[in-house]
Design a protein around this motif. Structure first.
Motif, PDB file in Angstrom:
ATOM      1  N   ALA A  87       4.603  -6.501  54.727  1.00  0.00           N
ATOM      2  CA  ALA A  87       4.522  -6.329  53.280  1.00  0.00           C
ATOM      3  C   ALA A  87       3.551  -7.329  52.667  1.00  0.00           C
ATOM      4  CB  ALA A  87       5.912  -6.478  52.664  1.00  0.00           C
ATOM      5  N   ARG A  88       3.611  -8.573  53.072  1.00  0.00           N
ATOM      6  CA  ARG A  88       2.738  -9.609  52.521  1.00  0.00           C
ATOM      7  C   ARG A  88       1.266  -9.311  52.806  1.00  0.00           C
ATOM      8  NH1 ARG A  88       3.434 -13.944  49.174  1.00  0.00           N
ATOM      9  NH2 ARG A  88       2.172 -15.247  50.546  1.00  0.00           N
ATOM     10  N   ALA A  89       0.993  -8.711  53.962  1.00  0.00           N
ATOM     11  CA  ALA A  89      -0.400  -8.448  54.359  1.00  0.00           C
ATOM     12  C   ALA A  89      -0.978  -7.186  53.732  1.00  0.00           C
ATOM     13  CB  ALA A  89      -0.483  -8.353  55.882  1.00  0.00           C
ATOM     14  N   ALA A  90      -0.145  -6.351  53.157  1.00  0.00           N
ATOM     15  CA  ALA A  90      -0.607  -5.064  52.621  1.00  0.00           C
ATOM     16  C   ALA A  90      -1.513  -5.285  51.409  1.00  0.00           C
ATOM     17  CB  ALA A  90       0.586  -4.202  52.240  1.00  0.00           C
ATOM     18  N   PRO A  91      -2.623  -4.557  51.295  1.00  0.00           N
ATOM     19  CA  PRO A  91      -3.520  -4.731  50.147  1.00  0.00           C
ATOM     20  C   PRO A  91      -3.072  -4.017  48.875  1.00  0.00           C
ATOM     21  CG  PRO A  91      -4.440  -3.131  51.672  1.00  0.00           C
ATOM     22  CD  PRO A  91      -3.201  -3.676  52.331  1.00  0.00           C
ATOM     23  N   ASP A  92      -2.182  -3.012  49.020  1.00  0.00           N
ATOM     24  CA  ASP A  92      -1.768  -2.204  47.866  1.00  0.00           C
ATOM     25  C   ASP A  92      -0.249  -2.223  47.723  1.00  0.00           C
ATOM     26  OD1 ASP A  92      -4.448  -1.252  47.394  1.00  0.00           O
ATOM     27  OD2 ASP A  92      -4.154   0.111  49.088  1.00  0.00           O
ATOM     28  N   VAL A  93       0.199  -2.079  46.477  1.00  0.00           N
ATOM     29  CA  VAL A  93       1.631  -1.955  46.194  1.00  0.00           C
ATOM     30  C   VAL A  93       1.823  -0.795  45.220  1.00  0.00           C
ATOM     31  CG1 VAL A  93       3.719  -3.086  45.350  1.00  0.00           C
ATOM     32  CG2 VAL A  93       1.923  -4.458  46.445  1.00  0.00           C
ATOM     33  N   LEU A  94       2.715   0.107  45.573  1.00  0.00           N
ATOM     34  CA  LEU A  94       3.102   1.191  44.690  1.00  0.00           C
ATOM     35  C   LEU A  94       4.525   0.915  44.211  1.00  0.00           C
ATOM     36  CD1 LEU A  94       1.845   4.269  46.766  1.00  0.00           C
ATOM     37  CD2 LEU A  94       0.604   2.963  45.035  1.00  0.00           C
ATOM     38  N   VAL A  95       4.734   0.981  42.913  1.00  0.00           N
ATOM     39  CA  VAL A  95       6.062   0.765  42.345  1.00  0.00           C
ATOM     40  C   VAL A  95       6.586   2.104  41.843  1.00  0.00           C
ATOM     41  CG1 VAL A  95       7.425  -0.434  40.609  1.00  0.00           C
ATOM     42  CG2 VAL A  95       5.495  -1.605  41.705  1.00  0.00           C
ATOM     43  N   VAL A  96       7.705   2.527  42.408  1.00  0.00           N
ATOM     44  CA  VAL A  96       8.375   3.758  42.009  1.00  0.00           C
ATOM     45  C   VAL A  96       9.604   3.345  41.205  1.00  0.00           C
ATOM     46  CG1 VAL A  96       9.595   5.822  42.812  1.00  0.00           C
ATOM     47  CG2 VAL A  96       7.549   5.019  44.022  1.00  0.00           C
ATOM     48  N   ARG A  97       9.640   3.725  39.935  1.00  0.00           N
ATOM     49  CA  ARG A  97      10.734   3.256  39.087  1.00  0.00           C
ATOM     50  C   ARG A  97      11.017   4.249  37.963  1.00  0.00           C
ATOM     51  NH1 ARG A  97      12.759   0.515  34.824  1.00  0.00           N
ATOM     52  NH2 ARG A  97      14.115  -1.277  35.218  1.00  0.00           N
ATOM     53  N   GLY A  98      12.286   4.350  37.605  1.00  0.00           N
ATOM     54  CA  GLY A  98      12.647   5.192  36.470  1.00  0.00           C
ATOM     55  C   GLY A  98      14.134   5.205  36.234  1.00  0.00           C
ATOM     56  N   GLU A  99      14.526   5.579  35.013  1.00  0.00           N
ATOM     57  CA  GLU A  99      15.926   5.714  34.638  1.00  0.00           C
ATOM     58  C   GLU A  99      16.195   7.159  34.242  1.00  0.00           C
ATOM     59  OE1 GLU A  99      17.645   2.817  32.073  1.00  0.00           O
ATOM     60  OE2 GLU A  99      16.354   1.208  32.811  1.00  0.00           O
ATOM     61  N   LEU A 100      17.344   7.658  34.660  1.00  0.00           N
ATOM     62  CA  LEU A 100      17.715   9.046  34.425  1.00  0.00           C
ATOM     63  C   LEU A 100      19.118   9.109  33.850  1.00  0.00           C
ATOM     64  CD1 LEU A 100      16.694  10.347  37.978  1.00  0.00           C
ATOM     65  CD2 LEU A 100      15.283  10.467  35.934  1.00  0.00           C
ATOM     66  N   ALA A 101      19.391  10.146  33.107  1.00  0.00           N
ATOM     67  CA  ALA A 101      20.757  10.394  32.643  1.00  0.00           C
ATOM     68  C   ALA A 101      21.615  10.823  33.827  1.00  0.00           C
ATOM     69  CB  ALA A 101      20.760  11.477  31.570  1.00  0.00           C
ATOM     70  N   ASP A 102      22.897  10.498  33.759  1.00  0.00           N
ATOM     71  CA  ASP A 102      23.843  10.930  34.783  1.00  0.00           C
ATOM     72  C   ASP A 102      23.785  12.450  34.917  1.00  0.00           C
ATOM     73  OD1 ASP A 102      25.867  10.766  36.653  1.00  0.00           O
ATOM     74  OD2 ASP A 102      27.465  10.741  35.165  1.00  0.00           O
ATOM     75  N   ARG A 103      23.964  12.932  36.154  1.00  0.00           N
ATOM     76  CA  ARG A 103      23.829  14.375  36.382  1.00  0.00           C
ATOM     77  C   ARG A 103      24.727  14.841  37.514  1.00  0.00           C
ATOM     78  NH1 ARG A 103      17.698  14.441  36.457  1.00  0.00           N
ATOM     79  NH2 ARG A 103      18.250  13.182  34.658  1.00  0.00           N
ATOM     80  N   ASP A 104      24.860  16.182  37.623  1.00  0.00           N
ATOM     81  CA  ASP A 104      25.869  16.758  38.506  1.00  0.00           C
ATOM     82  C   ASP A 104      25.373  17.065  39.913  1.00  0.00           C
ATOM     83  OD1 ASP A 104      24.235  18.885  37.992  1.00  0.00           O
ATOM     84  OD2 ASP A 104      25.792  20.176  37.136  1.00  0.00           O
TER      85      ASP A 104
END
Length: 256
Positions: A87-104
């Protein structure tokens, strides 16, 4: 050919005003025109409300919240030095993030995991799940999550044991249930001799909540082999550092 998405149901779902949080860092080397083969993993792409941001790794290293430094960085390095170095050596970082309403259904989780798996196929070398304080190398992540029919809920949650304030007793608690829009669990004053039993109970309660169960104030819980009842006490806040989430506490029955 691509896999056809199958619904991941929540058969015990009860509506709540809790929010689901998904949050991952993907370290690697990615091309400028990023094509993610998510459909290969029965994913329809990131659900609405979950985004992907791309950063040059060097631009993040001085950020106050950079996860590979400080206390969290030391913990991740100690837990898996190989994944940490990748991870430390990787040149790129992608951040996947989000909030969702509760669902069924858990289709949102299936789709997000499919995107993460696709990112490993196009240059990803490590994935950090900060909600469970765990950094996976690519092979480890695939073993943990690419399970036919979906990885069990336990794989998405960390179960921890700490000393309780009372001598000879433990505090068994979880991290990671925000992925399911549910509070984490806190089993307090567990006799050390019953800590393993409490851990197994946590696993079962994690599964029930992931499948939609909610616990309300004062709700009794009968557990085989434990005299008396465990009583649910929801509380806490999202800012609590022990959980990074609200939680529902159960006091272990006191026996003579």
């Amino acid at each position: 050919m691509t896999a056809i998405p199958e619904t991941w149901p929540r058969p015990y779902w009860q509506p709540s005003d809790e929010t689901i949080l998904l949050y991952f860092y993907v370290f690697g080397r990615f091309t400028e025109d990023l094509a993610i083969p998510a459909a290969r993993y029965a994913s329809r792409g990131l659900p609405e409300g979950v985004g992907l941001e791309r950063f040059a790794h060097n631009a993040l290293r001085g950020w106050e919240g950079y996860p590979l430094k400080g206390v969290l960085g030391e913990l991740l390095k100690e837990d898996d030095p190989t994944a940490f170095d990748q991870a430390r050596a990787a040149p790129d970082v992608l951040v996947v993030r989000g909030e969702l309403a509760d669902r069924d259904s858990l289709d949102y989780l299936r789709d997000t995991l499919g995107v993460l798996a696709g990112l490993l196929d196009v240059g990803g070398s490590a994935i950090l799940d900060p909600q469970i304080l765990t950094l996976f190398d690519a092979a480890g992540w695939r073993r943990h999550y690419l399970v036919p029919g979906g990885a069990p809920p336990r794989h998405h949650v960390l179960i921890l044991r700490n000393e309780d304030a009372a001598p000879g007793r433990s505090h068994i608690h979880t991290r990671g249930l925000r992925k399911f829009g549910r509070p984490d669990l806190s089993l307090r004053r567990v006799p050390d001799a019953q800590a393993e039993q409490a851990g197994l109970l946590c696993e079962r309660l994690v599964e029930l909540q992931a499948l939609g169960v909610r616990f309300v104030e004062g709700q009794p819980l009968e557990v085989e082999g434990i005299p008396g009842e465990l009583i649910a006490h929801p509380g806490g806040s999202l800012e609590d550092p022990h959980f990074n989430n609200t939680h529902v506490a159960f006091d272990w029955p006191v026996t003579a």
